[in-house]
Design an enzyme around this catalytic site. Structure first.
Site: not given
Ligand code: IPM
Ligand code: MG
Length: 379
Positions: A147, A207, A239, A263, A267
Protein backbone atom coordinates in the site's frame (compact mmCIF):
# COMPACT_ATOMS: atom_id res chain seq x y z
CA UNK A 1 -11.61 7.09 33.13
CA UNK A 2 -13.73 10.25 33.16
CA UNK A 3 -15.26 10.78 29.78
CA UNK A 4 -15.91 14.50 30.16
CA UNK A 5 -12.74 15.33 28.29
CA UNK A 6 -13.05 12.68 25.61
CA UNK A 7 -13.32 14.16 22.13
CA UNK A 8 -14.61 12.14 19.21
CA UNK A 9 -14.35 13.20 15.58
CA UNK A 10 -17.30 11.70 13.70
CA UNK A 11 -16.59 11.55 9.96
CA UNK A 12 -19.55 9.95 8.21
CA UNK A 13 -18.26 10.23 4.64
CA UNK A 14 -20.14 9.01 1.59
CA UNK A 15 -22.81 6.54 0.49
CA UNK A 16 -24.42 4.79 3.44
CA UNK A 17 -21.90 6.50 5.80
CA UNK A 18 -24.20 9.28 7.05
CA UNK A 19 -27.20 7.04 7.75
CA UNK A 20 -25.26 4.36 9.63
CA UNK A 21 -23.30 7.06 11.51
CA UNK A 22 -26.59 8.60 12.65
CA UNK A 23 -27.55 5.28 14.27
CA UNK A 24 -24.10 4.82 15.81
CA UNK A 25 -24.33 8.26 17.44
CA UNK A 26 -27.83 7.44 18.64
CA UNK A 27 -26.39 4.39 20.39
CA UNK A 28 -23.50 6.46 21.80
CA UNK A 29 -26.05 8.88 23.30
CA UNK A 30 -27.84 5.94 24.91
CA UNK A 31 -24.52 4.85 26.42
CA UNK A 32 -23.98 8.32 27.85
CA UNK A 33 -27.37 8.21 29.54
CA UNK A 34 -26.98 4.70 30.89
CA UNK A 35 -23.45 5.15 32.24
CA UNK A 36 -23.53 8.85 33.10
CA UNK A 37 -20.85 9.64 30.54
CA UNK A 38 -20.44 12.61 28.28
CA UNK A 39 -18.49 12.66 25.05
CA UNK A 40 -17.75 15.67 22.93
CA UNK A 41 -18.71 14.58 19.43
CA UNK A 42 -17.87 16.83 16.47
CA UNK A 43 -18.97 15.90 12.96
CA UNK A 44 -16.94 16.86 9.90
CA UNK A 45 -16.97 16.05 6.17
CA UNK A 46 -14.60 13.56 4.55
CA UNK A 47 -14.41 11.76 1.21
CA UNK A 48 -16.61 13.09 -1.58
CA UNK A 49 -18.49 14.97 1.11
CA UNK A 50 -15.19 16.71 1.88
CA UNK A 51 -14.55 17.43 -1.79
CA UNK A 52 -18.03 18.91 -2.15
CA UNK A 53 -17.76 20.95 1.05
CA UNK A 54 -14.16 22.13 0.92
CA UNK A 55 -12.53 20.93 -2.30
CA UNK A 56 -10.53 18.06 -0.72
CA UNK A 57 -11.25 14.52 0.40
CA UNK A 58 -9.61 15.34 3.71
CA UNK A 59 -10.32 19.04 4.31
CA UNK A 60 -7.76 20.86 6.49
CA UNK A 61 -10.39 21.57 9.13
CA UNK A 62 -11.31 17.87 9.28
CA UNK A 63 -7.68 16.85 9.67
CA UNK A 64 -7.23 19.48 12.37
CA UNK A 65 -10.30 18.16 14.18
CA UNK A 66 -8.84 14.64 14.05
CA UNK A 67 -5.58 15.92 15.54
CA UNK A 68 -7.49 17.49 18.42
CA UNK A 69 -9.62 14.40 19.07
CA UNK A 70 -9.05 11.32 21.20
CA UNK A 71 -10.58 8.97 18.65
CA UNK A 72 -12.02 9.04 15.15
CA UNK A 73 -15.31 7.38 14.39
CA UNK A 74 -15.36 6.95 10.63
CA UNK A 75 -18.11 5.94 8.22
CA UNK A 76 -16.84 5.09 4.76
CA UNK A 77 -15.57 6.96 1.71
CA UNK A 78 -15.47 6.51 -2.05
CA UNK A 79 -17.96 6.72 -4.89
CA UNK A 80 -16.42 4.89 -7.86
CA UNK A 81 -18.79 6.57 -10.33
CA UNK A 82 -17.23 9.93 -9.56
CA UNK A 83 -13.60 8.72 -9.69
CA UNK A 84 -12.96 9.61 -13.34
CA UNK A 85 -13.60 13.27 -12.54
CA UNK A 86 -10.41 13.71 -10.45
CA UNK A 87 -6.78 12.45 -10.44
CA UNK A 88 -6.18 9.17 -8.59
CA UNK A 89 -4.05 10.85 -5.88
CA UNK A 90 -7.01 13.04 -4.90
CA UNK A 91 -9.59 10.27 -4.63
CA UNK A 92 -11.00 9.65 -1.16
CA UNK A 93 -9.48 6.18 -0.65
CA UNK A 94 -5.97 7.51 -1.04
CA UNK A 95 -6.34 11.17 -0.07
CA UNK A 96 -8.47 10.57 3.02
CA UNK A 97 -8.43 6.98 4.26
CA UNK A 98 -4.83 5.97 3.51
CA UNK A 99 -3.65 9.46 4.42
CA UNK A 100 -5.27 9.25 7.88
CA UNK A 101 -3.86 5.75 8.46
CA UNK A 102 -0.35 7.00 7.69
CA UNK A 103 -0.68 10.42 9.34
CA UNK A 104 -1.74 8.93 12.67
CA UNK A 105 0.51 5.86 12.49
CA UNK A 106 -2.46 3.49 12.68
CA UNK A 107 -0.45 0.35 12.03
CA UNK A 108 -2.68 -2.21 13.71
CA UNK A 109 -6.05 -3.03 12.19
CA UNK A 110 -8.23 -5.38 14.21
CA UNK A 111 -11.19 -7.00 12.48
CA UNK A 112 -13.15 -9.32 14.72
CA UNK A 113 -15.30 -11.72 12.71
CA UNK A 114 -18.07 -13.46 14.60
CA UNK A 115 -20.93 -15.56 13.33
CA UNK A 116 -23.50 -15.85 16.09
CA UNK A 117 -25.36 -19.19 16.04
CA UNK A 118 -28.62 -17.39 15.43
CA UNK A 119 -27.30 -16.07 12.09
CA UNK A 120 -25.90 -19.43 10.98
CA UNK A 121 -28.19 -19.39 7.91
CA UNK A 122 -26.45 -16.26 6.62
CA UNK A 123 -23.10 -18.07 6.41
CA UNK A 124 -22.40 -19.49 2.94
CA UNK A 125 -20.79 -22.61 4.44
CA UNK A 126 -22.65 -25.80 5.28
CA UNK A 127 -23.58 -26.03 8.99
CA UNK A 128 -21.10 -28.84 9.69
CA UNK A 129 -18.26 -26.55 8.65
CA UNK A 130 -19.39 -23.83 11.04
CA UNK A 131 -18.76 -25.80 14.20
CA UNK A 132 -19.95 -23.98 17.29
CA UNK A 133 -19.95 -20.67 15.41
CA UNK A 134 -17.08 -18.67 14.00
CA UNK A 135 -14.91 -16.35 16.01
CA UNK A 136 -11.79 -15.11 14.24
CA UNK A 137 -9.76 -11.97 14.80
CA UNK A 138 -7.91 -10.70 11.74
CA UNK A 139 -4.93 -8.56 12.79
CA UNK A 140 -3.89 -6.67 9.69
CA UNK A 141 -0.75 -4.53 9.35
CA UNK A 142 -2.06 -1.23 8.01
CA UNK A 143 0.73 1.23 7.22
CA UNK A 144 3.28 -0.82 5.30
CA UNK A 145 3.60 -3.33 2.49
CA UNK A 146 2.36 -2.78 -1.03
CA UNK A 147 0.00 0.00 0.00
CA UNK A 148 2.76 2.44 0.90
CA UNK A 149 6.11 1.06 -0.37
CA UNK A 150 8.10 3.28 -2.73
CA UNK A 151 8.52 3.47 -5.66
CA UNK A 152 4.84 3.49 -6.47
CA UNK A 153 4.06 4.83 -9.91
CA UNK A 154 2.96 4.20 -13.45
CA UNK A 155 5.52 5.11 -16.08
CA UNK A 156 5.75 5.01 -19.83
CA UNK A 157 8.27 2.65 -21.34
CA UNK A 158 9.71 3.25 -24.78
CA UNK A 159 11.40 0.15 -26.09
CA UNK A 160 13.49 0.20 -29.24
CA UNK A 161 12.91 -2.84 -31.42
CA UNK A 162 15.48 -4.19 -33.76
CA UNK A 163 14.44 -3.83 -37.36
CA UNK A 164 11.34 -1.81 -36.46
CA UNK A 165 11.03 1.81 -37.49
CA UNK A 166 8.96 2.73 -34.45
CA UNK A 167 9.83 1.89 -30.82
CA UNK A 168 7.21 0.07 -28.80
CA UNK A 169 5.49 2.22 -26.18
CA UNK A 170 3.61 0.86 -23.22
CA UNK A 171 3.02 1.47 -19.54
CA UNK A 172 4.59 -0.16 -16.53
CA UNK A 173 2.92 0.03 -13.11
CA UNK A 174 5.11 -0.41 -10.05
CA UNK A 175 4.09 -1.09 -6.46
CA UNK A 176 6.73 -2.00 -3.94
CA UNK A 177 6.36 -4.37 -1.02
CA UNK A 178 8.52 -3.27 1.89
CA UNK A 179 8.58 -4.39 5.50
CA UNK A 180 11.18 -3.72 8.16
CA UNK A 181 11.89 -5.85 11.21
CA UNK A 182 10.45 -3.25 13.65
CA UNK A 183 7.25 -2.98 11.60
CA UNK A 184 6.76 -6.74 11.71
CA UNK A 185 7.63 -6.92 15.41
CA UNK A 186 5.10 -4.34 16.51
CA UNK A 187 2.18 -5.87 14.59
CA UNK A 188 3.17 -9.37 15.72
CA UNK A 189 3.14 -8.14 19.33
CA UNK A 190 -0.42 -6.87 18.86
CA UNK A 191 -1.48 -10.26 17.51
CA UNK A 192 0.14 -12.24 20.33
CA UNK A 193 -1.30 -9.95 22.98
CA UNK A 194 -4.76 -10.23 21.43
CA UNK A 195 -4.44 -14.02 21.31
CA UNK A 196 -3.70 -14.08 25.05
CA UNK A 197 -7.17 -12.69 25.67
CA UNK A 198 -8.74 -15.26 23.34
CA UNK A 199 -8.00 -18.89 22.51
CA UNK A 200 -4.21 -18.36 22.54
CA UNK A 201 -3.44 -19.23 18.95
CA UNK A 202 -1.85 -17.10 16.23
CA UNK A 203 -1.78 -18.15 12.61
CA UNK A 204 0.76 -15.98 10.81
CA UNK A 205 0.03 -15.59 7.11
CA UNK A 206 2.81 -15.08 4.56
CA UNK A 207 4.12 -16.06 1.16
CA UNK A 208 7.55 -17.17 2.36
CA UNK A 209 7.87 -19.65 -0.51
CA UNK A 210 8.11 -16.78 -3.00
CA UNK A 211 8.53 -13.36 -1.39
CA UNK A 212 11.55 -11.90 0.41
CA UNK A 213 9.00 -10.13 2.57
CA UNK A 214 7.46 -13.46 3.45
CA UNK A 215 10.77 -14.90 4.60
CA UNK A 216 11.54 -11.93 6.84
CA UNK A 217 7.96 -11.93 8.13
CA UNK A 218 8.17 -15.57 9.15
CA UNK A 219 11.56 -15.15 10.82
CA UNK A 220 10.54 -12.13 12.83
CA UNK A 221 7.16 -13.54 13.88
CA UNK A 222 8.83 -16.79 14.96
CA UNK A 223 11.29 -14.84 17.10
CA UNK A 224 8.50 -12.71 18.62
CA UNK A 225 6.57 -15.88 19.37
CA UNK A 226 9.28 -16.95 21.82
CA UNK A 227 8.25 -14.03 24.02
CA UNK A 228 4.75 -15.54 24.17
CA UNK A 229 5.33 -19.20 25.05
CA UNK A 230 1.70 -19.53 26.21
CA UNK A 231 0.44 -18.73 22.68
CA UNK A 232 0.54 -21.39 19.96
CA UNK A 233 2.05 -20.07 16.75
CA UNK A 234 1.58 -21.58 13.33
CA UNK A 235 2.55 -20.30 9.89
CA UNK A 236 0.44 -20.61 6.77
CA UNK A 237 0.93 -19.57 3.16
CA UNK A 238 -1.66 -17.01 2.13
CA UNK A 239 -3.14 -19.11 -0.67
CA UNK A 240 -3.65 -22.02 1.70
CA UNK A 241 -5.13 -19.65 4.31
CA UNK A 242 -7.72 -18.47 1.77
CA UNK A 243 -8.66 -22.09 1.18
CA UNK A 244 -8.61 -23.11 4.85
CA UNK A 245 -11.02 -20.27 5.65
CA UNK A 246 -13.53 -21.96 3.35
CA UNK A 247 -12.80 -25.51 4.47
CA UNK A 248 -12.28 -25.22 8.22
CA UNK A 249 -12.62 -21.66 9.50
CA UNK A 250 -12.97 -22.84 13.12
CA UNK A 251 -9.25 -23.69 13.18
CA UNK A 252 -8.42 -19.97 13.32
CA UNK A 253 -8.24 -17.77 16.38
CA UNK A 254 -6.00 -14.80 15.49
CA UNK A 255 -4.87 -14.42 11.86
CA UNK A 256 -1.81 -12.18 11.60
CA UNK A 257 -1.49 -10.66 8.12
CA UNK A 258 0.50 -8.07 6.23
CA UNK A 259 -1.49 -5.23 4.70
CA UNK A 260 -2.75 -6.62 1.37
CA UNK A 261 -3.21 -10.20 2.56
CA UNK A 262 -5.20 -8.86 5.51
CA UNK A 263 -7.34 -6.72 3.21
CA UNK A 264 -8.28 -9.76 1.15
CA UNK A 265 -8.63 -12.34 3.90
CA UNK A 266 -10.69 -10.04 6.13
CA UNK A 267 -13.29 -9.64 3.39
CA UNK A 268 -13.34 -13.39 2.90
CA UNK A 269 -13.74 -13.95 6.62
CA UNK A 270 -16.46 -11.31 6.72
CA UNK A 271 -18.46 -13.18 4.11
CA UNK A 272 -18.43 -16.16 6.46
CA UNK A 273 -19.99 -14.02 9.17
CA UNK A 274 -23.02 -13.50 6.99
CA UNK A 275 -22.56 -9.92 5.90
CA UNK A 276 -19.96 -7.18 5.68
CA UNK A 277 -22.64 -5.07 7.33
CA UNK A 278 -21.92 -6.78 10.65
CA UNK A 279 -18.18 -6.17 10.75
CA UNK A 280 -16.56 -3.42 12.80
CA UNK A 281 -12.88 -2.59 12.78
CA UNK A 282 -10.37 -0.76 14.92
CA UNK A 283 -7.17 0.80 13.62
CA UNK A 284 -4.76 1.57 16.41
CA UNK A 285 -1.51 3.46 16.75
CA UNK A 286 0.92 3.44 19.59
CA UNK A 287 -0.35 3.80 23.12
CA UNK A 288 0.48 6.97 25.00
CA UNK A 289 -0.30 6.84 28.70
CA UNK A 290 -3.64 5.20 29.39
CA UNK A 291 -5.03 6.09 26.00
CA UNK A 292 -4.66 4.57 22.56
CA UNK A 293 -5.49 6.85 19.68
CA UNK A 294 -7.74 4.90 17.40
CA UNK A 295 -9.78 5.02 14.25
CA UNK A 296 -12.99 3.02 14.16
CA UNK A 297 -14.89 2.12 11.02
CA UNK A 298 -17.08 -0.56 9.51
CA UNK A 299 -15.09 -2.97 7.35
CA UNK A 300 -17.57 -2.58 4.47
CA UNK A 301 -17.71 0.21 1.94
CA UNK A 302 -20.07 3.01 0.94
CA UNK A 303 -22.58 0.73 -0.85
CA UNK A 304 -23.80 3.53 -3.17
CA UNK A 305 -26.51 1.25 -4.60
CA UNK A 306 -28.46 1.25 -1.34
CA UNK A 307 -27.39 4.65 0.04
CA UNK A 308 -30.09 6.97 1.35
CA UNK A 309 -32.77 4.28 1.23
CA UNK A 310 -32.82 3.21 4.87
CA UNK A 311 -31.63 -0.26 3.79
CA UNK A 312 -28.09 -0.37 5.15
CA UNK A 313 -27.18 -2.47 8.16
CA UNK A 314 -25.92 -0.05 10.87
CA UNK A 315 -24.53 -2.83 13.07
CA UNK A 316 -20.93 -2.63 11.80
CA UNK A 317 -20.87 1.10 12.58
CA UNK A 318 -22.51 0.55 15.96
CA UNK A 319 -20.07 -2.23 16.89
CA UNK A 320 -17.25 0.12 15.84
CA UNK A 321 -18.43 2.43 18.63
CA UNK A 322 -18.06 -0.51 21.02
CA UNK A 323 -14.49 -1.07 19.84
CA UNK A 324 -13.77 2.63 20.36
CA UNK A 325 -15.03 2.50 23.93
CA UNK A 326 -12.97 -0.63 24.57
CA UNK A 327 -9.64 0.18 22.91
CA UNK A 328 -9.36 3.97 23.11
CA UNK A 329 -11.26 4.70 26.31
CA UNK A 330 -10.96 1.47 28.35
CA UNK A 331 -14.75 1.57 28.92
CA UNK A 332 -15.16 -2.19 28.73
CA UNK A 333 -18.52 -2.30 30.46
CA UNK A 334 -20.00 0.22 28.03
CA UNK A 335 -18.49 -1.67 25.08
CA UNK A 336 -20.08 -4.90 26.26
CA UNK A 337 -23.40 -3.09 26.75
CA UNK A 338 -23.42 -2.21 23.03
CA UNK A 339 -22.49 -5.73 21.97
CA UNK A 340 -25.19 -7.16 24.22
CA UNK A 341 -27.76 -4.71 22.84
CA UNK A 342 -26.89 -5.79 19.28
CA UNK A 343 -27.33 -9.46 20.24
CA UNK A 344 -30.61 -8.55 21.88
CA UNK A 345 -31.97 -6.85 18.75
CA UNK A 346 -30.91 -9.79 16.62
CA UNK A 347 -32.30 -12.20 19.19
CA UNK A 348 -35.65 -10.42 18.87
CA UNK A 349 -35.67 -11.23 15.17
CA UNK A 350 -34.86 -7.77 13.81
CA UNK A 351 -33.07 -8.04 10.45
CA UNK A 352 -31.88 -5.57 7.86
CA UNK A 353 -32.08 -6.86 4.28
CA UNK A 354 -28.52 -8.22 4.17
CA UNK A 355 -29.17 -10.66 7.03
CA UNK A 356 -32.87 -11.30 6.43
CA UNK A 357 -33.98 -14.89 6.03
CA UNK A 358 -37.42 -15.05 4.39
CA UNK A 359 -37.78 -18.67 5.56
CA UNK A 360 -37.68 -17.59 9.20
CA UNK A 361 -41.23 -16.80 10.40
CA UNK A 362 -39.91 -14.94 13.47
CA UNK A 363 -37.71 -12.56 11.45
CA UNK A 364 -38.83 -8.98 11.05
CA UNK A 365 -37.30 -6.98 8.22
CA UNK A 366 -36.41 -3.48 9.38
CA UNK A 367 -34.60 -0.44 8.04
CA UNK A 368 -31.41 1.26 9.16
CA UNK A 369 -33.13 3.62 11.55
CA UNK A 370 -35.41 1.05 13.16
CA UNK A 371 -32.42 -1.22 13.79
CA UNK A 372 -30.49 1.67 15.36
CA UNK A 373 -33.45 2.63 17.53
CA UNK A 374 -33.92 -0.95 18.70
CA UNK A 375 -30.26 -1.27 19.67
CA UNK A 376 -30.24 2.13 21.40
CA UNK A 377 -33.46 1.15 23.17
CA UNK A 378 -31.91 -2.09 24.42
CA UNK A 379 -29.16 -0.06 26.12
C1 IPM B 1 -10.41 -1.72 3.68
C2 IPM B 1 -10.70 -1.13 2.33
C3 IPM B 1 -9.60 -0.14 1.96
C4 IPM B 1 -8.30 -0.91 1.92
C5 IPM B 1 -9.85 0.61 0.65
C6 IPM B 1 -11.16 1.34 0.65
C7 IPM B 1 -8.72 1.55 0.33
O1 IPM B 1 -10.83 -2.12 1.38
O2 IPM B 1 -10.33 -0.94 4.66
O3 IPM B 1 -10.30 -2.93 3.77
O4 IPM B 1 -7.95 -1.49 0.89
O5 IPM B 1 -7.59 -0.92 2.92
MG1 MG C 1 -10.78 -4.06 2.16
Amino acid sequence: MSSACLKIAALAGDGIGPEVMREALRVLRAIERRFGLQFQVTEAPVGWAGIDAAGKALPDATLQLCRESDAILFGSVGLPDRDPTIPKEERPERAALLRIRKEFGLFANLRPVRLPKILAYACPLRPERQGEGLDVLVVRELTGGLYFGQPKKTEEVIEAREGAAQPRRFHRAIDTMVYTTPEIERIARVAFQAARLRRKKVTSIDKANVLENGILWREVVTRMGQEFPDVTLEHMFVDNAAMQLMLKPTQFDVMLCENLFGDILSDEAAALAGSLGMLPSASLGSTTGAQTFGFYEPAGGTAPDIAGKDLANPIAQILSVALMLRYSFQLEEAAVAIETAVSHAIGQGLRTGDIFNPADPTALKVGTQAMGEAIAGAI
